[in-house]
Design an enzyme around this catalytic site. Structure first.
Site, PDB file in Angstrom:
ATOM      1  N   HIS A 122      15.707  29.567   1.838  1.00 33.29           N
ATOM      2  CA  HIS A 122      16.880  29.988   1.061  1.00 33.29           C
ATOM      3  C   HIS A 122      17.056  31.505   1.144  1.00 33.29           C
ATOM      4  O   HIS A 122      16.522  32.258   0.338  1.00 33.29           O
ATOM      5  CB  HIS A 122      16.728  29.560  -0.394  1.00 33.29           C
ATOM      6  CG  HIS A 122      17.994  29.679  -1.195  1.00 33.29           C
ATOM      7  ND1 HIS A 122      18.274  28.865  -2.263  1.00 33.29           N
ATOM      8  CD2 HIS A 122      19.067  30.512  -1.090  1.00 33.29           C
ATOM      9  CE1 HIS A 122      19.444  29.184  -2.776  1.00 33.29           C
ATOM     10  NE2 HIS A 122      19.942  30.199  -2.070  1.00 33.29           N
ATOM     11  N   ARG A 129      24.212  37.495   4.947  1.00 39.48           N
ATOM     12  CA  ARG A 129      25.541  38.109   4.794  1.00 39.48           C
ATOM     13  C   ARG A 129      26.343  38.241   6.085  1.00 39.48           C
ATOM     14  O   ARG A 129      27.405  38.868   6.073  1.00 39.48           O
ATOM     15  CB  ARG A 129      25.409  39.498   4.157  1.00 39.48           C
ATOM     16  CG  ARG A 129      24.658  39.533   2.830  1.00 39.48           C
ATOM     17  CD  ARG A 129      25.267  38.659   1.779  1.00 39.48           C
ATOM     18  NE  ARG A 129      24.649  38.852   0.451  1.00 39.48           N
ATOM     19  CZ  ARG A 129      24.705  37.973  -0.529  1.00 39.48           C
ATOM     20  NH1 ARG A 129      25.342  36.826  -0.346  1.00 39.48           N
ATOM     21  NH2 ARG A 129      24.134  38.223  -1.681  1.00 39.48           N
ATOM     22  N   ASP A 188      26.038  26.426  -1.491  1.00 36.07           N
ATOM     23  CA  ASP A 188      25.319  27.387  -2.329  1.00 36.07           C
ATOM     24  C   ASP A 188      26.149  28.622  -2.650  1.00 36.07           C
ATOM     25  O   ASP A 188      26.869  29.146  -1.817  1.00 36.07           O
ATOM     26  CB  ASP A 188      24.020  27.818  -1.659  1.00 36.07           C
ATOM     27  CG  ASP A 188      23.209  28.731  -2.557  1.00 36.07           C
ATOM     28  OD1 ASP A 188      23.095  28.437  -3.759  1.00 36.07           O
ATOM     29  OD2 ASP A 188      22.721  29.759  -2.063  1.00 36.07           O
ATOM     30  N   HIS A 205      23.516  23.682  -5.439  1.00 35.36           N
ATOM     31  CA  HIS A 205      23.464  24.775  -6.411  1.00 35.36           C
ATOM     32  C   HIS A 205      23.857  24.129  -7.734  1.00 35.36           C
ATOM     33  O   HIS A 205      25.036  23.929  -8.010  1.00 35.36           O
ATOM     34  CB  HIS A 205      24.436  25.879  -6.000  1.00 35.36           C
ATOM     35  CG  HIS A 205      24.627  26.953  -7.023  1.00 35.36           C
ATOM     36  ND1 HIS A 205      24.178  28.242  -6.833  1.00 35.36           N
ATOM     37  CD2 HIS A 205      25.227  26.946  -8.243  1.00 35.36           C
ATOM     38  CE1 HIS A 205      24.497  28.970  -7.899  1.00 35.36           C
ATOM     39  NE2 HIS A 205      25.132  28.204  -8.764  1.00 35.36           N
ATOM     40  N   ASP A 242      15.766  32.902  -2.396  1.00 33.66           N
ATOM     41  CA  ASP A 242      17.182  33.166  -2.678  1.00 33.66           C
ATOM     42  C   ASP A 242      17.469  34.648  -2.448  1.00 33.66           C
ATOM     43  O   ASP A 242      18.131  35.310  -3.258  1.00 33.66           O
ATOM     44  CB  ASP A 242      17.569  32.746  -4.093  1.00 33.66           C
ATOM     45  CG  ASP A 242      19.076  32.791  -4.342  1.00 33.66           C
ATOM     46  OD1 ASP A 242      19.836  32.901  -3.367  1.00 33.66           O
ATOM     47  OD2 ASP A 242      19.491  32.733  -5.512  1.00 33.66           O
ATOM     48  N   HIS A 272      22.578  43.024  -2.082  1.00 32.10           N
ATOM     49  CA  HIS A 272      23.842  43.625  -2.508  1.00 32.10           C
ATOM     50  C   HIS A 272      23.732  45.139  -2.413  1.00 32.10           C
ATOM     51  O   HIS A 272      22.683  45.719  -2.717  1.00 32.10           O
ATOM     52  CB  HIS A 272      24.185  43.236  -3.948  1.00 32.10           C
ATOM     53  CG  HIS A 272      24.580  41.806  -4.117  1.00 32.10           C
ATOM     54  ND1 HIS A 272      25.757  41.296  -3.611  1.00 32.10           N
ATOM     55  CD2 HIS A 272      23.955  40.762  -4.732  1.00 32.10           C
ATOM     56  CE1 HIS A 272      25.833  40.006  -3.901  1.00 32.10           C
ATOM     57  NE2 HIS A 272      24.755  39.660  -4.575  1.00 32.10           N
ATOM     58  N   GLY A 280      22.261  38.318  -8.017  1.00 28.32           N
ATOM     59  CA  GLY A 280      21.266  38.185  -6.959  1.00 28.32           C
ATOM     60  C   GLY A 280      20.359  39.376  -6.773  1.00 28.32           C
ATOM     61  O   GLY A 280      20.701  40.510  -7.122  1.00 28.32           O
TER      62      GLY A 280
END
EC number: 3.5.2.3
Length: 443
Positions: free
Chosen positions: A80, A84, A170, A197, A324, A328, A343
């Site tokens: 997971h 991007r 997700d 999700h 996960d 960012h 996230g």
């Protein structure tokens, strides 16, 4: 500390032999734990054992690596991650994300499909595979989308043929129960996991953090814990009468959800789930200190939920650990809680945070490593995560007891959004090997 990375591309030269000597060799699946040596040739493990090279390394070996004081174990498998690409390359790329994976001892990742555009067509799936071959340091697998624009099923069979190891939307749930039911039927036909999700948006819309004492104290809208468990329970009902179906729950976070999974497993249903390190190490309390850096979805929950995650790992109700990894840029996080992105990054902290459960005596080392290696690999039906003869040489060399402090500015990831900066941990990746080739090392 000097760090070195190499792109994977074609992997190791076909006949190139590497001897790993004086290693503690661990294979979680077979419960192997020996002091010995291991030989790779090209991309494969050729031999290993306590007496291998007892008379010295033969002249035909091209490279010898002394592993004294180190553990040689299967490469980690993280099913997971969000790299991007395409569409948000200012946050992460396959190149930088895989570099982060290699630094964390991760040899195989599964990219989620909620890119821009989303991976919902064969053309985009092929593009992703091409980019991975050109720019990755580790093995790249991918999930494809269950739906197109959340309205209808994608070409599931064709996407599997194009390389998808599973299907998920997700980032958002599959809210329509009929579409979810159809996806689960495809799981049965194609032998792939449908990964949910788990979030009922009717119970969570507009929420920023867990609904509870912290959301009340900060005056922000919370995300009800039941939003997850309601969706988990719904989907289990949808799949219970389908033969050979596989339903997988992404980033499980609540005790009630875990209770539903246990009941399903007790009935013999093929339900699997993953948990992130942040959900078994942190609680909602740290939001007061870290603000939006500690904002993720599902949110950090209560101490009762955290302890339930640890118990789920102990008992096997939770099948594997996954990060996960959600990078960012600063502008996406330097905002009020309500507006900031969800996230955190996690590839470079997954192993030491997981090892906290071993070092504290809560969970056996074999069990922790199993949930980081062959068990996630088995969920996606990929032959990885093992130290066995004639198996692919995806390996991680670890100093199990090395103490260090997490410094987020040194992450290889393009983004640095992590609440773990300054945390003191034990267990450091020294070398990462993919298909027999060293893709990361540090001294």
């Amino acid at each position: 500390m000097t760090q070195t990375w190499n792109l994977l591309q074609a992997g190791q030269e076909r006949n190139y032999k590497v001897a790993y000597i004086n290693a503690r060799i661990i294979d979680p699946e077979t419960k192997l734990d020996i002091e010995g040596s291991l030989l790779t040739e090209g991309s494969k493990i050729i031999d290993f054992g306590e007496s291998l090279f007892s008379n010295g390394v033969p002249s035909g070996v091209d490279e010898t690596i002394n592993c004294e004081g180190l553990v040689l174990m299967p490469g980690l498998v993280d099913i997971h991650v969000h790299f991007r690409e395409p569409g948000q390359e200012h946050k992460e790329t396959i190149y930088t994300g895989s570099k982060s994976a290699a630094a964390g001892g991760v040899t195989t990742v599964v990219c989620q499909p909620n890119t821009t555009p989303a991976i919902d067509s064969v053309i985009l799936a092929k593009y992703l595979k091409y980019r991975a071959l050109e720019t990755s340091h580790v093995n790249i697998e991918f999930y494809a989308k269950i739906t197109t624009s959340e309205e209808k099923l994608t070409e599931v069979a064709l996407l599997k043929e194009a390389g998808a190891v599973g299907f998920t939307d997700d980032g958002i749930p599959v809210m329509n129960p009929m579409i979810m039911r159809q996806a689960l039927l495809y799981s049965s036909m194609l032998n792939v996991p449908i990964a949910q999700h788990a979030e009922d948006l009717n119970l969570s819309a507009g929420g920023a953090i867990n609904e509870g004492k912290i959301s009340e104290a900060l005056g922000v809208k919370g995300i009800l814990s039941a939003s997850e468990s309601v969706m988990v329970s719904r989907d289990i009902l949808l799949m219970k009468d389908i033969e050979n179906v596989h339903y997988h729950i992404l980033h499980i976070s609540s005790k009630d959800s875990l209770d539903a999974v246990k009941r399903a497993k007790d009935l013999g249903l093929n339900v699997t789930c993953e948990v992130t390190p942040h959900h078994f190490t942190l609680t909602e309390d740290i939001v007061k200190q870290h603000g939006a850096i500690a904002k993720m979805n599902p949110p950090l929950r209560t101490e009762e939920d955290r302890l339930a995650m640890v118990e789920g790992l102990k008992t096997g109700v939770i099948d594997c650990i996954a990060t996960d990894h959600a990078p960012h840029d600063r502008s996406s996080k330097d905002l009020p809680l309500e507006s900031a992105a969800f996230g955190i990054v996690g590839l470079e902290t997954m192993l030491p945070l997981s090892l906290e459960l071993y070092h504290s005596g809560q969970i056996d080392l074999f069990d922790i490593l199993a949930k980081l290696t062959y068990k996630p690999a088995d969920i996606i039906h990929v032959p990885r995560g093992r130290v066995q003869k004639n198996f692919v040489a995806d390996l991680t060399l670890v100093d199990l007891n090395y103490e260090w402090e997490i410094k987020i500015d040194s992450f290889a990831s393009k983004s640095k959004n992590s609440p773990f900066g300054g945390r003191k941990v034990k267990g450091r990746v020294v070398r990462t090997i993919v298909s027999g080739k060293t893709v990361y090392s540090q001294k």
